[in-house]
Design a protein around this motif. Sequence first.
Motif, PDB file in Angstrom:
ATOM      1  N   PHE A  11       0.881  -1.172   0.000  1.00  0.00           N
ATOM      2  CA  PHE A  11       0.000   0.000   0.000  1.00  0.00           C
ATOM      3  C   PHE A  11       0.912   1.214   0.000  1.00  0.00           C
ATOM      4  O   PHE A  11       1.416   1.594   1.053  1.00  0.00           O
ATOM      5  N   VAL A  14       3.892   1.018   2.293  1.00  0.00           N
ATOM      6  CA  VAL A  14       3.718  -0.039   3.302  1.00  0.00           C
ATOM      7  C   VAL A  14       3.690  -1.411   2.640  1.00  0.00           C
ATOM      8  O   VAL A  14       2.863  -1.662   1.763  1.00  0.00           O
ATOM      9  N   ALA A  16       2.441  -4.602   3.198  1.00  0.00           N
ATOM     10  CA  ALA A  16       1.519  -5.280   4.118  1.00  0.00           C
ATOM     11  C   ALA A  16       1.732  -6.780   4.113  1.00  0.00           C
ATOM     12  O   ALA A  16       1.625  -7.438   5.144  1.00  0.00           O
ATOM     13  N   PRO A  35       1.050 -10.217  15.217  1.00  0.00           N
ATOM     14  CA  PRO A  35       0.658  -8.973  15.883  1.00  0.00           C
ATOM     15  C   PRO A  35      -0.234  -8.116  14.990  1.00  0.00           C
ATOM     16  O   PRO A  35      -0.321  -8.366  13.785  1.00  0.00           O
ATOM     17  N   ASN A  36      -0.864  -7.123  15.563  1.00  0.00           N
ATOM     18  CA  ASN A  36      -1.674  -6.197  14.768  1.00  0.00           C
ATOM     19  C   ASN A  36      -0.842  -5.556  13.677  1.00  0.00           C
ATOM     20  O   ASN A  36       0.302  -5.176  13.907  1.00  0.00           O
ATOM     21  N   GLY A  37      -1.430  -5.464  12.492  1.00  0.00           N
ATOM     22  CA  GLY A  37      -0.718  -4.830  11.395  1.00  0.00           C
ATOM     23  C   GLY A  37       0.273  -5.746  10.702  1.00  0.00           C
ATOM     24  O   GLY A  37       1.040  -5.299   9.854  1.00  0.00           O
ATOM     25  N   SER A  38       0.236  -7.037  11.014  1.00  0.00           N
ATOM     26  CA  SER A  38       1.214  -7.940  10.408  1.00  0.00           C
ATOM     27  C   SER A  38       0.753  -8.451   9.048  1.00  0.00           C
ATOM     28  O   SER A  38       1.478  -9.193   8.387  1.00  0.00           O
ATOM     29  N   GLY A  39      -0.449  -8.082   8.633  1.00  0.00           N
ATOM     30  CA  GLY A  39      -0.876  -8.439   7.282  1.00  0.00           C
ATOM     31  C   GLY A  39      -1.897  -9.554   7.192  1.00  0.00           C
ATOM     32  O   GLY A  39      -2.184 -10.047   6.098  1.00  0.00           O
ATOM     33  N   LYS A  40      -2.483  -9.930   8.310  1.00  0.00           N
ATOM     34  CA  LYS A  40      -3.430 -11.061   8.304  1.00  0.00           C
ATOM     35  C   LYS A  40      -4.697 -10.726   7.514  1.00  0.00           C
ATOM     36  O   LYS A  40      -5.114 -11.492   6.642  1.00  0.00           O
ATOM     37  N   SER A  41      -5.285  -9.579   7.829  1.00  0.00           N
ATOM     38  CA  SER A  41      -6.513  -9.211   7.106  1.00  0.00           C
ATOM     39  C   SER A  41      -6.220  -8.973   5.630  1.00  0.00           C
ATOM     40  O   SER A  41      -7.040  -9.278   4.761  1.00  0.00           O
ATOM     41  N   THR A  42      -5.052  -8.418   5.354  1.00  0.00           N
ATOM     42  CA  THR A  42      -4.672  -8.197   3.955  1.00  0.00           C
ATOM     43  C   THR A  42      -4.622  -9.526   3.208  1.00  0.00           C
ATOM     44  O   THR A  42      -5.086  -9.615   2.059  1.00  0.00           O
ATOM     45  N   PHE A  51      -8.958  -6.636  -3.119  1.00  0.00           N
ATOM     46  CA  PHE A  51      -8.042  -5.871  -3.969  1.00  0.00           C
ATOM     47  C   PHE A  51      -7.003  -6.810  -4.584  1.00  0.00           C
ATOM     48  O   PHE A  51      -6.798  -7.926  -4.102  1.00  0.00           O
ATOM     49  N   GLN A  83     -13.321  -8.812   9.748  1.00  0.00           N
ATOM     50  CA  GLN A  83     -12.877  -8.490  11.098  1.00  0.00           C
ATOM     51  C   GLN A  83     -13.894  -7.570  11.789  1.00  0.00           C
ATOM     52  O   GLN A  83     -14.230  -7.772  12.947  1.00  0.00           O
TER      53      GLN A  83
HETATM   54  N1  LIG Z   1      -6.697  -0.791   2.491  1.00  0.00           N
HETATM   55  C1  LIG Z   1      -5.505  -0.434   3.008  1.00  0.00           C
HETATM   56  N2  LIG Z   1      -4.896   0.704   2.599  1.00  0.00           N
HETATM   57  C2  LIG Z   1      -3.710   1.065   3.104  1.00  0.00           C
HETATM   58  N3  LIG Z   1      -3.028   0.366   4.010  1.00  0.00           N
HETATM   59  C3  LIG Z   1      -3.573  -0.780   4.465  1.00  0.00           C
HETATM   60  C4  LIG Z   1      -4.852  -1.232   3.990  1.00  0.00           C
HETATM   61  N4  LIG Z   1      -5.152  -2.396   4.611  1.00  0.00           N
HETATM   62  C5  LIG Z   1      -4.128  -2.647   5.444  1.00  0.00           C
HETATM   63  N5  LIG Z   1      -3.173  -1.690   5.359  1.00  0.00           N
HETATM   64  C6  LIG Z   1      -1.896  -1.675   6.081  1.00  0.00           C
HETATM   65  O1  LIG Z   1      -1.301  -2.927   5.902  1.00  0.00           O
HETATM   66  C7  LIG Z   1      -0.730  -3.379   7.091  1.00  0.00           C
HETATM   67  C8  LIG Z   1      -1.320  -4.716   7.464  1.00  0.00           C
HETATM   68  O2  LIG Z   1      -2.659  -4.532   7.882  1.00  0.00           O
HETATM   69  P1  LIG Z   1      -3.664  -5.731   8.191  1.00  0.00           P
HETATM   70  O3  LIG Z   1      -3.584  -6.714   7.105  1.00  0.00           O
HETATM   71  O4  LIG Z   1      -4.980  -5.137   8.475  1.00  0.00           O
HETATM   72  O5  LIG Z   1      -3.056  -6.325   9.520  1.00  0.00           O
HETATM   73  P2  LIG Z   1      -3.680  -7.334  10.578  1.00  0.00           P
HETATM   74  O6  LIG Z   1      -4.978  -7.821  10.051  1.00  0.00           O
HETATM   75  O7  LIG Z   1      -2.675  -8.392  10.724  1.00  0.00           O
HETATM   76  O8  LIG Z   1      -3.846  -6.555  11.845  1.00  0.00           O
HETATM   77  C9  LIG Z   1      -0.956  -2.298   8.135  1.00  0.00           C
HETATM   78  O9  LIG Z   1       0.201  -1.509   8.197  1.00  0.00           O
HETATM   79  C10 LIG Z   1      -2.110  -1.529   7.571  1.00  0.00           C
HETATM   80  O10 LIG Z   1      -2.029  -0.182   7.980  1.00  0.00           O
END
Ligand SMILES: Nc1ncnc2c1ncn2[C@@H]1O[C@H](COP(=O)(O)OP(=O)(O)O)[C@@H](O)[C@H]1O
Lengths: 250, 301
Positions: A11, A14, A16, A35-42, A51, A83
Amino acid sequence: MLEVKSLSKNFGGVKAVRELDLAVNAGDIIGVIGPNGSGKSTLVNLISGVFPATAGEIIFQGQSLSKLSPHARVKAGVARTFQNIRLFPGLTVWQNLWVARNSAEDTRAEGISYRWFRKSGPVKNEIDAMLEFSGLADKGDELASNLAFGEQRRLELARAAATKPSLLLLDEPAAGMNHDEIRDLDRRIRQLRQQGMTIILIEHVMDLVMGITDRIAVLNFGSKIAEGEPAAIQENKSVQEAYLGQSDDD
Amino acid sequence: MPNDYLLTVISNIGMISLIALSAYLLLISGEISFGQQAYFGISAYAGAIATTLWGWPLWLALLFGSSLAALAAGFVGLLTLRISGLYFSIATLAFAEMVRLSLFKLTYQIEIDGELIGPNGAEGFGEIRWIFDNDVSVLEYTLLIYGILLLVLFFLVLIERSRLGMIFRMLGQDPLLTRVQGLNPVRYKVTAAILAGFIAGLGGTLYAHSFTYIEPQIFNMMLGVHALAYGLIGGLGTVLGPLIGVAIDIGFLESVRVIQGYRMVVFGGLVALMLIFMPRGIFDEKRVYWLKSIARRWFRA
Ligand SMILES: Nc1ncnc2c1ncn2[C@@H]1O[C@H](COP(=O)(O)OP(=O)(O)O)[C@@H](O)[C@H]1O
Ligand SMILES: [Mg+2]
């Protein structure tokens, strides 16, 4: 059944997800922690097609997903939860399940005969069974937005399952749940596996993940830093440093 | 005479309700169109040309004008619905302005009974004499308008009870989730746009024959903005919502003398208040659901 091959997602600056490899066998429950922000939801967003990936490939049942739109991926058998709970707030509980069930198979004919003549058929019975499964049997005619938080979570799980997926992606389904609710969720996830679904479970609640998964992948800053059976992951030093250590220390 | 004035107000409510319903159909699907006046206008001109210059019967002219409007709406829909949100709104407005400016250039006159008749650019299009030629009274024409409005309402209720209507509302509530349910949004949004274009078109042809004179300026942005506002005032939970909005504006604000000079101020203030306190209108989904469950309990008791 699912093969993620050096998958990356940026992103802007970043990173992700970085060159992630992950193989999932049919019938498994795979845990993804980090941990939070490690890319799981991505990762979930990439597999479900919210996306496109920056690089890498996702092969699902021998077919590359990259060209498929989100709705085509659902038809191919990939379902997910979010989530942050996502339901259709203005539809009833029953309707939420009905539209989901509809994507597995065209149920229009039965829908019409049910709405106009109150004739129930196999789909109606299936949805009633799903309501039962979710502990929402008496809430079918309620608006989704009128449900309590825990009920919404249960409905969301049922809604994803209603599309009859072969791969189910659960993004922190236990978030905000109490102990009893987590036990119920554990039971439901096992039930879904028994029905033949392969499950990727993203979760922070360690009791749930450790007890239910066959294998766990650990993400940190978008990279996979470990993978293995739950017991081995619990012992793993770098995992403890990156993740488990965090919460154990305070 | 006052009787005729009342009938004119009532028939006006009926015709404007049609364009309000067309904006409503898009609103519940999650698209804010500032351009429904284009389809109203296209059909007004096409329908009036068909009866006045070509001698077609009104029902055929209605179908012709509305189909043309639906066609245009489908075309614009295909071009613009892949973009969404603000961009879609701006694109619809741009198209509607294009239509309005083209109507200024549209001259197509034929000599009938020694008189040149037909659209004449900025001069407008007068002598749309179908009502007089066929001896239709104001009352009869009002009944016709309401007959068509009832048909449209009936059709919309059918849609709302169907899978298609459910999908429209799903798109309005959460387009991403709709995709994750295996549905292709573009397909359904184009369907909504075509239906909405047709409904606005019905209003347009009826309007032209009711007023017997039309000009490009009628189909300006204010008409489209009003059409949107009616649904937002009356409510997006039921097809009756936009009708209630029209009735409040035309039936009440326009008719009450004291408000006259301030009508736009009152109307604008009303819309602003609604958007703040009831963003989805008086009869929004929740209140409609609540009313329905009360009604159901009453029936059972
Ligand atoms: N749609 C998005 N646009 C910009 N940055 C994103 C987006 N989704 C996630 N990120 C960034 O990608 C990184 C991983 O996020 P995320 O996958 O949500 O982590 P997790 O689910 O593990 O907490 C974070 O730094 C987050 O800020
Ligand atoms: Mg997350």
